[in-house]
Write an enzyme that holds these catalytic residues in place. Structure first.
Site, PDB file in Angstrom:
ATOM      1  N   ARG A 284      50.148  55.309  41.302  1.00 47.34           N
ATOM      2  CA  ARG A 284      50.787  54.505  40.256  1.00 47.34           C
ATOM      3  C   ARG A 284      50.527  55.152  38.899  1.00 47.34           C
ATOM      4  NH1 ARG A 284      48.515  49.453  37.172  1.00 47.34           N
ATOM      5  NH2 ARG A 284      50.357  48.952  35.958  1.00 47.34           N
TER       6      ARG A 284
ATOM      7  N   HIS B  70      53.392  50.579  29.887  1.00 41.67           N
ATOM      8  CA  HIS B  70      51.941  50.364  29.846  1.00 41.67           C
ATOM      9  C   HIS B  70      51.520  50.503  28.383  1.00 41.67           C
ATOM     10  CE1 HIS B  70      48.270  50.391  32.672  1.00 41.67           C
ATOM     11  NE2 HIS B  70      47.792  50.222  31.456  1.00 41.67           N
TER      12      HIS B  70
ATOM     13  N   GLU C 280      50.457  44.128  32.492  1.00 45.38           N
ATOM     14  CA  GLU C 280      49.610  43.176  31.761  1.00 45.38           C
ATOM     15  C   GLU C 280      50.217  42.717  30.442  1.00 45.38           C
ATOM     16  OE1 GLU C 280      45.556  44.375  31.315  1.00 45.38           O
ATOM     17  OE2 GLU C 280      45.274  44.735  33.444  1.00 45.38           O
TER      18      GLU C 280
ATOM     19  N   ASN D   4      46.361  42.936  38.454  1.00 46.18           N
ATOM     20  CA  ASN D   4      45.203  43.738  38.051  1.00 46.18           C
ATOM     21  C   ASN D   4      44.021  42.803  37.975  1.00 46.18           C
ATOM     22  OD1 ASN D   4      46.994  45.818  37.770  1.00 46.18           O
ATOM     23  ND2 ASN D   4      46.827  45.967  35.536  1.00 46.18           N
TER      24      ASN D   4
ATOM     25  N   TYR E 167      39.695  42.538  37.498  1.00 41.44           N
ATOM     26  CA  TYR E 167      38.407  43.167  37.195  1.00 41.44           C
ATOM     27  C   TYR E 167      37.226  42.212  37.314  1.00 41.44           C
ATOM     28  CZ  TYR E 167      41.023  47.210  35.695  1.00 41.44           C
ATOM     29  OH  TYR E 167      41.837  48.308  35.704  1.00 41.44           O
TER      30      TYR E 167
ATOM     31  N   GLU F 108      45.548  47.308  40.044  1.00 37.56           N
ATOM     32  CA  GLU F 108      44.370  47.916  39.405  1.00 37.56           C
ATOM     33  C   GLU F 108      43.138  47.135  39.813  1.00 37.56           C
ATOM     34  OE1 GLU F 108      44.349  48.266  35.098  1.00 37.56           O
ATOM     35  OE2 GLU F 108      46.426  48.968  35.112  1.00 37.56           O
TER      36      GLU F 108
HETATM   37  C1  BGC Z   1      44.668  48.095  31.824  1.00 38.29           C
HETATM   38  C2  BGC Z   1      44.145  49.510  31.859  1.00 38.29           C
HETATM   39  C3  BGC Z   1      42.699  49.522  31.398  1.00 38.29           C
HETATM   40  C4  BGC Z   1      41.872  48.719  32.376  1.00 38.29           C
HETATM   41  C5  BGC Z   1      40.399  48.631  32.064  1.00 38.29           C
HETATM   42  C6  BGC Z   1      43.675  47.065  32.264  1.00 38.29           C
HETATM   43  O1  BGC Z   1      43.608  46.091  31.277  1.00 38.29           O
HETATM   44  O2  BGC Z   1      45.886  47.980  32.483  1.00 38.29           O
HETATM   45  O3  BGC Z   1      44.978  50.282  31.066  1.00 38.29           O
HETATM   46  O4  BGC Z   1      42.197  50.799  31.239  1.00 38.29           O
HETATM   47  O5  BGC Z   1      42.369  47.411  32.473  1.00 38.29           O
HETATM   48  O6  BGC Z   1      40.165  47.961  30.871  1.00 38.29           O
END
Ligand code: BGC
Length: 470
Positions: free
Chosen positions: A77, A121, A166, A294, A296, A365
């Site tokens: 991607r 992006h 995002e 995405n 995290y 992501e």
């Molecule tokens: C984004 C990336 C970023 C990653 C880590 C996401 O918000 O799509 O571009 O590097 O998270 O912060």
């Protein structure tokens, strides 16, 4: 670290984004983007870092594709820089810009790797920002034209298309609190920006469909929101956070409506705006082939007073909740808590909320920033990242097991790269980049991910029928 068991055909990939890796900011007719302007504004980005050179991927993409091939990913991607295709965001295409992506796509295909393209992006052509940026409707219309150009040139070779990455970040960090380009700490105009992102997505989706692309969707950063305590106040704060972060996107996209709880938070602000027009929701809610997510870290929130006591002076960014630490969780270098189970919880709750209206999901992501160093033995022993990736891929595997239709997972990121306002101070790559020499060194996590991919069955059916229910 034990490997998750993912179904045959499950896509394993790696992700990057144009401004974060390409460099070559002034080459081959690329126009300036809002990130070029932002990074040149003193005080905006850590140490004044810019994407001018980044990982020099524009010149080194064959080497980076060789790494992808060694890794064995099914799919890669990447994003297209709009200002390479249309330097001012409008008008005829710049053939040299398109040519770069054509060569990238062809090299991926020659190496047996499926390209997955993100159209936006965050690198809006500066000329469009000068005309109002995402605050104005015209940007959504220009975005659809750009999508048509990209789809016409690459649609026959690129099976998976993501309109926006995002939009929460580009609308609310870009126009709400100003932490991202264009750095507009304007508050309420972020609501117009959010709406125009959604409209731009819908119009671009139609443009991509007209070019006959195989699969198209959007990528959202959805939060798993956890109330800090069992109190009714914190529960209400969690609803406000979920509305602001998630429902503002998922309700229009998947249910053709604006979120109900908006009445509590934004109704008054929206009443005075004219940006929503009849028919927009129909455009925005056109069926997608997949939803990209995405993910995290979870968000723990508690009730907090509005920053502005007078409702008449409040902005859209003043939502009466505040973030809290997650007790007991390790923090990554971003300060984000590591809680892999929460990805499973998010996927299950989406499934509960949207049922059959939830399209197939790709995790587009997931990854962690760690304090990586190249050891004397030449190896980057990033065991914390391996634990992070193992935990999150296992969480995805459990969600799949529980019946959520997750079709793929892309690690963020292939390379260490320009981490937006943090510049080069945060490393998310499974490949280490020495920015002085541009030397790439696969980290231990690269080898772990390679083992995971190898352990997967060959995936002959990984390009699936995108319209199984239609
Ligand atoms: C984004 C990336 C970023 C990653 C880590 C996401 O918000 O799509 O571009 O590097 O998270 O912060």
């Amino acid at each position: 670290m034990s490997l998750p068991s993912l179904p045959p055909g499950f896509v394993l990939g790696a992700a990057t984004a144009a401004y974060q890796i390409e460099g070559a900011a002034d080459e081959d007719g690329r126009g300036p983007s809002i990130w070029d302007t932002f990074t040149r504004t003193p005080g905006r980005v850590y140490r004044g870092d810019t994407g001018d050179v980044a990982c020099d991927h524009y010149h080194r993409f064959p080497e980076d594709i060789a790494l992808l091939r060694e890794l064995g990913v099914h799919s890669y991607r990447f994003s297209i820089a709009w200002p390479r295709i249309q330097p001012t965001g409008a008008g005829p295409v710049n053939p040299k810009g398109l040519d770069f992506y054509g060569r990238l796509v062809d090299t991926l295909l020659e190496n047996g790797i499926e390209p997955a393209v993100t159209l936006y992006h965050w690198d809006l052509p500066q000329a469009l920002e000068d005309r109002g940026g995402w605050r104005v409707r015209e940007t959504a219309e220009r975005f659809a034209e750009y999508a048509a150009h990209a789809g016409a040139a690459l649609g026959d070779r690129v099976p998976r298309w993501i309109t926006l990455n995002e939009p929460w970040c580009s609308a609310f960090l870009g126009y709400g609190d100003g932490h991202h380009a264009p750095g507009a700490a304007e508050g309420t105009p972020a609501l117009a920006a959010a709406h125009h992102h959604l409209l731009g997505h819908g119009l671009a989706l139609a443009a991509l469909r007209a070019e006959g692309v195989r699969e198209a969707g959007i990528t959202l950063n959805l939060d798993h929101v956890i109330p800090a305590t069992g109190s009714a106040e914190d529960a209400a704060a969690a609803v406000r956070a979920e509305t602001q972060r998630n429902l503002v996107w998922t309700e229009p996209l998947l249910r053709a409506r604006y979120p109900e709880t908006e009445d509590e938070t934004w109704a008054e602000l929206i009443r005075h705006q004219t940006f929503r027009r009849e028919g927009d929701l129909a455009v925005i809610s056109a069926p997608m082939d997949f939803l990209g997510i995405n993910y995290y870290a979870p968000a723990v929130v508690r009730a907090a007073p509005y920053r502005e006591p007078d409702p008449a002076h409040r902005t859209a960014m003043d939502n009466a909740f505040a973030g809290e630490a997650l007790p007991g969780a390790r923090l990554t270098e971003m300060g984000w808590p590591v809680a892999p189970d929460t990805l499973e919880h998010l996927l299950l709750s989406l499934r509960r909320r949207y049922g059959a209206d939830l399209p197939p999901v790709f995790i587009t992501e997931n990854g962690s920033a760690e304090a990586d160093t190249v050891s004397a033995d030449g190896v980057v022993h990033d065991t914390d990242r391996i634990a992070y990736l193992a935990g999150h891929t296992q969480a995805v595997a459990r969600a799949v097991e529980a019946g959520v239709d997750v079709r793929g997972y892309y690690v963020w990121s292939l390379l260490d790269n320009f981490e937006w306002a943090y510049g080069y101070s945060k490393r998310f790559g499974i490949v280490h980049v020495d920015y002085a020499t541009q030397r790439r060194t696969p980290k231990s996590s690269f080898h772990w991910y390679k083992r995971l991919i190898a352990a997967q069955q060959a995936a002959p059916d990984r390009v699936r029928d995108p319209h199984p229910e239609r």
